[in-house]
Design a protein around this motif. Structure first.
Motif, PDB file in Angstrom:
ATOM      1  N   GLY A  87       0.774  -1.224   0.000  1.00  0.00           N
ATOM      2  CA  GLY A  87       0.000   0.000   0.000  1.00  0.00           C
ATOM      3  C   GLY A  87       0.807   1.276   0.000  1.00  0.00           C
ATOM      4  O   GLY A  87       1.640   1.517  -0.877  1.00  0.00           O
ATOM      5  N   THR A 126      -5.714   2.840  -2.872  1.00  0.00           N
ATOM      6  CA  THR A 126      -5.297   1.738  -2.000  1.00  0.00           C
ATOM      7  C   THR A 126      -6.025   1.779  -0.667  1.00  0.00           C
ATOM      8  O   THR A 126      -6.509   0.752  -0.171  1.00  0.00           O
ATOM      9  N   THR A 149      -8.425  -1.009   0.905  1.00  0.00           N
ATOM     10  CA  THR A 149      -7.888  -1.674   2.098  1.00  0.00           C
ATOM     11  C   THR A 149      -8.963  -1.835   3.161  1.00  0.00           C
ATOM     12  O   THR A 149      -9.089  -2.887   3.805  1.00  0.00           O
ATOM     13  N   ASP A 153      -3.255  -4.498   2.045  1.00  0.00           N
ATOM     14  CA  ASP A 153      -2.089  -3.649   1.804  1.00  0.00           C
ATOM     15  C   ASP A 153      -1.416  -3.116   3.065  1.00  0.00           C
ATOM     16  O   ASP A 153      -0.200  -3.076   3.144  1.00  0.00           O
TER      17      ASP A 153
END
Length: 449
Positions: free
Chosen positions: A229, A254, A258, A288
């Motif tokens: 991430g 991301t 996540t 991530d």
């Protein structure tokens, strides 16, 4: 998306000769100096462990007033002053013209960070992964998109400096012997799948999505998806000389997914009756953020959480190697391609391109793994981890304050970055599930517990 965008882009895309002139006085090097400075001061017991809002909302600590540390506000103020001093030193050298404004604005940023900690320490929310980092981003986004970020705060929004310094400190926690705890099993999940996902995602972005004019964004999203991430986005984006708004876009995508994966994947493990150990390995290789991995793994049990955490930490070790590989690839293949005169790629050019804070990350890991006594490591890590967490939370408040959804939508360009992430993450999820089953089901290898 970011203030003074043209100036920011020029800072990212620094020509090699300018990089030579700047020598040690760059953001990357200052992340190293600050990281090792903090480590040294902790080892000699010169600075105290950060004092931040305590856990509340569960057990005997139900009321919000329980978030006040037992020693009162003075240690919290001292923590803020230590953080201010640490970063003021760098700003004084990097951007002397805004150093006085930084002194005024930093207490405001620190106050917003404390608010994020208070919300993130609320037990019921934290149980589901809504920790201080998530709230830091939410607070920053609310101010940026609803209230508008005040102009005077722009002098203190140095997201990458905060994250890079935190990554150097993270190196102290990524001990090489932790990798040996699960032997080749963890390496099989973390190191075999990751490079495959990066290569396939980048190939997909160029061959099918035609992101030929967004190569830097494509490799940044690919690395963020496959490795860890935000940290990987910063490292790979820097190595590829991605624009700062491209790195921010990759981070934003991301973070959104996540949260969804952190909540949804443990539910899928239980729904399909999957072995919790296999499920933990699956979570560790796909979700991530390290904190999100721990939170999700804890929903499957202690052993699953341990497997997930170690695999994620083993995967984190790849940050440095991935960044160097990307730097070499972009210098030798991407930026040379299509030019009339192919410039020779020298070791010096790769050195200029390589993110220097990665050296600090690897150096800290080596020092704490092999050079310091175990007793010293155990005594120092809680304090170092405390500052690392504080630096990351400062960074996420800054990310939120710098991010504007209207500008973010412009960067998506027809949804290609979103499509790249979704397709890549689905491929990552399937491949990692296969690897998790091969290495952790007990069918082919004997488990260490």
């Amino acid at each position: 998306m970011l203030p003074n965008l043209k100036d920011k882009q020029q800072e990212v895309n620094v020509p090699s000769n300018e990089g030579k002139k700047r020598s040690w006085n760059t953001e990357d090097w200052w992340a190293v100096w600050l990281g090792f400075g903090v480590i040294f001061l902790v080892l000699i017991n010169f600075i105290p462990k950060p004092t931040l809002p305590a856990r509340w909302g569960s057990g005997d600590q139900q009321g919000i007033l329980n978030t006040i540390p037992s020693d009162g506000f003075i240690p919290v103020i001292i923590t803020g002053m230590v953080a201010l001093f640490i970063f003021y030193v760098a700003i004084r050298f990097l951007k002397k013209e805004i150093s006085n404004q930084f002194l005024v604005a930093f207490p405001v940023l620190f106050t917003l960070t404390l608010l994020a900690y208070v919300l993130g320490q609320y037990g019921p929310w934290r149980h589901y992964g809504f920790n201080d980092v998530i709230w830091a981003l939410a607070i920053g986004l609310f101010i940026s998109n609803v209230l508008k970020t005040p102009a005077f705060l722009k002098s203190v929004l140095h997201t990458e400096l905060y994250i890079k310094a935190g990554l150097v400190l993270l190196g102290a926690s990524i001990l090489f012997d932790r990798m040996l705890a699960l032997g080749l099993l963890g390496v099989g999940v973390a190191w075999v799948v990751t490079p495959i996902v990066i290569i396939v995602m980048y190939w997909f972005s160029q061959r099918y999505l035609k992101m030929n004019d967004q190569k830097e964004l494509a490799i940044t999203i690919s690395s963020a998806t496959a490795v860890c991430g935000v940290s990987a986005a910063i490292a790979s984006g820097t190595a590829a000389k991605a624009k700062k708004e491209e790195i921010t876009l990759a981070i934003s995508i991301t973070l959104i997914f996540t949260i969804l994966m952190m909540l949804g994947m443990p539910a899928l493990v239980r729904l399909f009756g999957m072995d919790p150990i296999v499920g933990g390995a699956w979570l560790g290789g796909t979700i991530d953020a390290t904190g999100a991995v721990v939170a999700a793994g804890s929903l499957l049990g202690d052993e699953a959480m341990e497997v997930a955490s170690v695999i994620k930490m083993v995967q984190n070790i790849l940050i440095g190697f991935v960044a160097v590989a990307i730097a070499i690839f972009f210098v030798s293949r991407v930026e040379n391609k299509g030019t009339s005169s192919q410039k020779k790629v020298t070791g010096k050019e790769i050195w200029v391109r390589m993110p220097k804070f990665i050296l600090g990350f690897i150096g800290a890991s080596l020092i704490f793994s092999f050079l310091l006594p175990d007793q010293t490591v155990e005594a120092a890590l809680p304090t170092i981890d405390g500052y690392r967490g504080l630096f990351f939370t400062l960074a996420f408040v800054s990310i939120g304050l710098e991010s504007n959804f209207k500008e973010l939508a412009k960067g998506v360009r027809g949804g290609k970055p979103i499509i790249l992430y979704i397709v890549g993450q689905l491929f990552n999820i399937i491949l990692t599930l296969l690897a998790a089953w091969v290495f952790f089901s007990g069918t082919f290898f004997t488990l260490p517990f």
